[in-house]
Design a protein around this motif. Structure first.
Motif, PDB file in Angstrom:
ATOM      1  N   UNK A 234       2.400   3.366 -14.821  1.00 27.44           N
ATOM      2  CA  UNK A 234       2.211   4.628 -15.682  1.00 27.44           C
ATOM      3  C   UNK A 234       1.201   5.461 -14.877  1.00 27.44           C
ATOM      4  N   UNK A 235       0.866   5.734 -14.437  1.00 28.16           N
ATOM      5  CA  UNK A 235      -0.240   6.089 -13.246  1.00 28.16           C
ATOM      6  C   UNK A 235      -1.552   5.251 -12.439  1.00 28.16           C
ATOM      7  N   UNK A 236      -1.296   5.027 -11.436  1.00 22.67           N
ATOM      8  CA  UNK A 236      -1.538   4.070 -10.229  1.00 22.67           C
ATOM      9  C   UNK A 236      -3.327   5.173  -9.894  1.00 22.67           C
ATOM     10  N   UNK A 237      -3.367   5.915 -10.194  1.00 25.26           N
ATOM     11  CA  UNK A 237      -4.648   6.534  -9.638  1.00 25.26           C
ATOM     12  C   UNK A 237      -5.517   6.674 -10.685  1.00 25.26           C
ATOM     13  N   UNK A 238      -5.222   6.662 -11.672  1.00 23.12           N
ATOM     14  CA  UNK A 238      -5.844   6.723 -12.968  1.00 23.12           C
ATOM     15  C   UNK A 238      -6.634   5.331 -13.307  1.00 23.12           C
TER      16      UNK A 238
ATOM     17  N   UNK B  83     -10.163   3.463 -12.416  1.00 20.14           N
ATOM     18  CA  UNK B  83     -10.848   3.011 -14.226  1.00 20.14           C
ATOM     19  C   UNK B  83     -11.002   1.282 -13.548  1.00 20.14           C
ATOM     20  N   UNK B  84     -10.657   1.055 -12.219  1.00 15.64           N
ATOM     21  CA  UNK B  84     -12.016   0.067 -11.676  1.00 15.64           C
ATOM     22  C   UNK B  84     -10.602  -1.289 -11.455  1.00 15.64           C
ATOM     23  N   UNK B  85      -9.492  -0.887 -11.888  1.00 18.14           N
ATOM     24  CA  UNK B  85      -7.778  -1.602 -11.066  1.00 18.14           C
ATOM     25  C   UNK B  85      -8.173  -1.760  -9.677  1.00 18.14           C
ATOM     26  N   UNK B  86      -7.900  -3.055  -9.423  1.00 18.41           N
ATOM     27  CA  UNK B  86      -7.892  -3.092  -7.370  1.00 18.41           C
ATOM     28  C   UNK B  86      -6.016  -3.264  -7.837  1.00 18.41           C
ATOM     29  N   UNK B  87      -5.411  -1.757  -7.556  1.00 15.33           N
ATOM     30  CA  UNK B  87      -3.665  -2.013  -7.584  1.00 15.33           C
ATOM     31  C   UNK B  87      -3.622  -2.366  -6.419  1.00 15.33           C
ATOM     32  N   UNK B  88      -3.987  -2.581  -5.293  1.00 14.61           N
ATOM     33  CA  UNK B  88      -3.242  -3.866  -4.116  1.00 14.61           C
ATOM     34  C   UNK B  88      -3.397  -5.655  -5.112  1.00 14.61           C
TER      35      UNK B  88
ATOM     36  N   UNK C  52      -3.205  -4.495 -16.680  1.00 17.47           N
ATOM     37  CA  UNK C  52      -2.962  -3.687 -15.398  1.00 17.47           C
ATOM     38  C   UNK C  52      -1.995  -3.130 -14.601  1.00 17.47           C
ATOM     39  N   UNK C  53      -0.654  -4.692 -14.723  1.00 21.74           N
ATOM     40  CA  UNK C  53       0.581  -3.785 -14.253  1.00 21.74           C
ATOM     41  C   UNK C  53       0.744  -2.482 -14.803  1.00 21.74           C
ATOM     42  N   UNK C  54       1.269  -2.995 -15.949  1.00 19.83           N
ATOM     43  CA  UNK C  54       1.724  -0.907 -16.764  1.00 19.83           C
ATOM     44  C   UNK C  54       0.943  -0.067 -16.473  1.00 19.83           C
TER      45      UNK C  54
ATOM     46  N   UNK D 190       0.620  -1.085   0.219  1.00 17.88           N
ATOM     47  CA  UNK D 190      -0.431   0.662   0.270  1.00 17.88           C
ATOM     48  C   UNK D 190       1.091   1.581  -0.041  1.00 17.88           C
ATOM     49  N   UNK D 191       2.256   0.791  -0.190  1.00 16.27           N
ATOM     50  CA  UNK D 191       3.162   2.169  -0.233  1.00 16.27           C
ATOM     51  C   UNK D 191       3.728   2.465  -0.759  1.00 16.27           C
ATOM     52  N   UNK D 192       4.030   3.901  -1.630  1.00 14.48           N
ATOM     53  CA  UNK D 192       4.396   3.474  -3.002  1.00 14.48           C
ATOM     54  C   UNK D 192       5.744   4.910  -2.942  1.00 14.48           C
TER      55      UNK D 192
END
Length: 570
Positions: A427-431, A435-440, A421-423, A326-328
């Motif tokens: 490129x922009x985790x917030x965006x 868009x619905x991608x579960x970043x974690x 999804x990785x790409x 959850x850190x960046x």
């Protein structure tokens, strides 16, 4: 009466004269390679023989021949035009400069090693002067850069023949570099100088792009040719297993770098403790492979040891990744760096005194037995086709298989939905989250997959080295693989690509292995190299189209229409 078409402008006359000077200087340089450069055999390589060039002289000869060939291409001589689809001037200058640099380095090495210029024979002076003329003349050549014309359609057999020849030549070049004697660092440095200049010259001439188009068109043939060239390496070794061990370690290093490429190159997660996952796999395999120093009286077959190593690394990846991903940015990098150090210290303390007796502490786990698969003992020499292959050749072929599996996994993951999804996260985790991608979840999968691939490589490494010690898994040190070198390999080669980390790993392992006198200055050297890379080629030595567009939007190598199309595709 002279027509307008036959009148030569002064600039054309000047260009022709310069090209003839380049060809003449190159011919003199070729002749000098057959002369003695010193009278004493005390200098490594024996440059005292007339009519038989030593390896160092052969490098100068090859550079001069290539320079002359590209000069002939610039003159428009029939049969040489294919060498320079996008123009020959830059290639001629780089080749001439590389030949001069290689020659000058060799001559200065003779003078320094033997104690003065008095130890030089006339052939050395002829070589320096002969190679200096093309370098000076090429610098004055007018630029002839152009957009490459459409390639001539070749029959399939011709394209297959070209691919076969390219990989055979590549195998010869790589084998020459690996097989250079460790006691002759001058030869390896001269080899690096010439190969570096030749590579950039071929890129500037457009020949690399033309060959890449042929290989992309014949993908299956390219894969078969690359595997055949790789498999052939141990069969052409004249000195047994001496240099095959270097190749094995390069493959291990490259496999781990590909795993890190999933984390850094695709997902954009800066991991500074990645080598710990290699250590987890190595320790897990060592404990269950029948070592006499193992705390467990277990001897699993290789396939089971691989599963144990991969699962152990996977578990560690999930356990470390779940609370930290959850850190960046820098915060994540610091946490992963801490994990790497914690792993090394913990392995050193599990000695029965500071903690449970599991890993024998700083002494590690020695006496790991060699692999045996279906009765084939990897620690014994075997004769195949009349050629005897030693233990390291057996492990080399095994690592080729492991790397092929890792490449397949990387390619499939990169082109899958999760890879896209990785790409997006990179490129922009917030965006991407919007868009619905579960970043974690996506980052945790990348972390776990990268850890698993490192664990598989660690399993083989434990059997190759026959011992596992904590000091092998540090953040930075004189002996790769370590976290700093792995990260540098990914960045140097090109993040997000397959060939890039393999090339970066090969360079970063081979250079320290051959230039051992620079061990104390390795980090300084690689730091300078990375600074230069960020300045002149930030996308890496082998970059994907997305990275090229990002860093070189104003490139002149593409027409405006092609650039717009590439941007839309990216």
């Amino acid at each position: 009466m002279t027509t307008e078409s036959t009148v030569k402008t002064p600039s054309a006359v000047s260009k022709t004269g310069l090209l003839y000077a380049i060809i003449g200087g190159s011919l003199v340089t070729v002749v000098s390679a057959f002369l003695a450069w010193t009278y004493t055999p005390d200098f490594p390589g024996n440059l005292t023989i007339y009519g038989s060039p030593a390896d160092l002289q052969m490098l100068t000869l090859l550079g001069a021949v290539l320079t002359a060939a590209y000069a002939l291409a610039s003159l428009g001589v029939k049969g040489f035009g294919w060498l320079a689809p996008t123009g020959a001037r830059k290639a001629v200058w780089l080749l001439a400069l590389g030949t001069f640099a290689t020659t000058l380095f060799t001559v200065l090495s003779i003078a320094v090693e033997l104690g003065g210029l008095v130890h030089l024979d006339p052939g050395a002076y002829v070589a320096v002067l002969g190679s200096a003329v093309p370098a000076a003349a090429a610098y004055k050549l007018p630029d002839d850069s152009r957009k490459a014309a459409p390639a001539k359609e070749l029959p399939s057999w011709a394209e297959i023949l070209i691919i076969t020849g390219v990989f055979a030549l590549g195998l010869s070049v790589v084998t020459f570099g690996i097989d250079t004697d460790d006691k002759e660092p001058q030869l390896f440095i001269a080899y690096l100088i010439l190969v570096g200049f030749v590579s950039f010259a071929l890129m500037k001439a457009g020949l690399i792009d033309r060959l890449s188009a042929i290989t992309a068109k014949n993908r299956q043939v390219t894969i078969i040719a690359s595997m055949a060239a790789a498999i052939a390496f141990p069969f052409i070794q004249q000195s047994g297993d001496t240099y095959t061990l270097i190749a094995v370690n390069i493959l291990i290093f490259a496999t781990v770098a590909l795993g890190l490429n999933v984390v850094v190159g695709l997902a954009g997660l800066l991991d500074l403790g990645y080598v710990a996952f290699l250590g987890v796999g190595a320790y897990a395999a060592a404990l269950v492979s029948g070592s006499t120093a193992s705390a467990f009286d277990v001897h699993l077959p290789f396939w089971a040891a691989v599963i144990v190593g991969a699962v152990a690394s996977l578990v560690f990846g999930v356990v470390i990744g779940a609370p930290t991903l959850r850190l960046r940015g820098d915060y994540l990098a610091i946490v992963t760096l801490g994990f790497g150090e914690i792993f090394r210290i913990a392995m050193g303390n599990l000695d029965g005194v500071s903690g449970p007796e599991i890993t024998n502490g700083p002494n590690g786990i020695p006496n790991i037995p060699h692999l045996e698969i279906f009765g084939f003992n990897f620690g014994e020499a075997h004769t195949i086709g009349g050629i005897e292959l030693g233990a390291y050749a057996n492990y080399y072929l095994l690592m080729l298989l492991v790397m092929a599996v890792v490449i397949l996994i990387f390619a499939r993951a990169q082109n899958s939905r999760i890879g896209r999804a990785w790409v997006a996260i990179r490129e922009d985790e917030t965006a991407a989250t919007a868009m619905g991608i579960n970043g974690f979840r996506v980052k945790l999968i990348a972390f776990a997959l990268g850890a698993t691939l490192a664990g598989v490589a660690g399993t083989v490494q434990a059997h190759v080295n026959t011992t596992v010690v904590p000091e092998n898994y540090v953040f930075a040190g004189p002996v790769p693989p370590n976290s700093a070198f792995l990260l540098a390999a990914v960045i140097l080669g090109g993040m997000g690509t397959i060939r890039g980390p393999i090339l970066g790993a090969a360079l970063l392992f081979l250079i320290p292995a051959k230039l051992q006198f620079l061990q104390d200055y390795q980090l300084l050297g690689f730091g300078i190299a990375l600074i230069l890379l960020m300045r002149f080629r930030p996308e890496g030595l082998i970059a994907n189209k997305r990275a090229q567009l990002e860093f070189h939007e104003d490139t002149a190598d593409q027409a405006p229409g092609d650039l717009a199309t590439a941007k839309a595709g990216a």
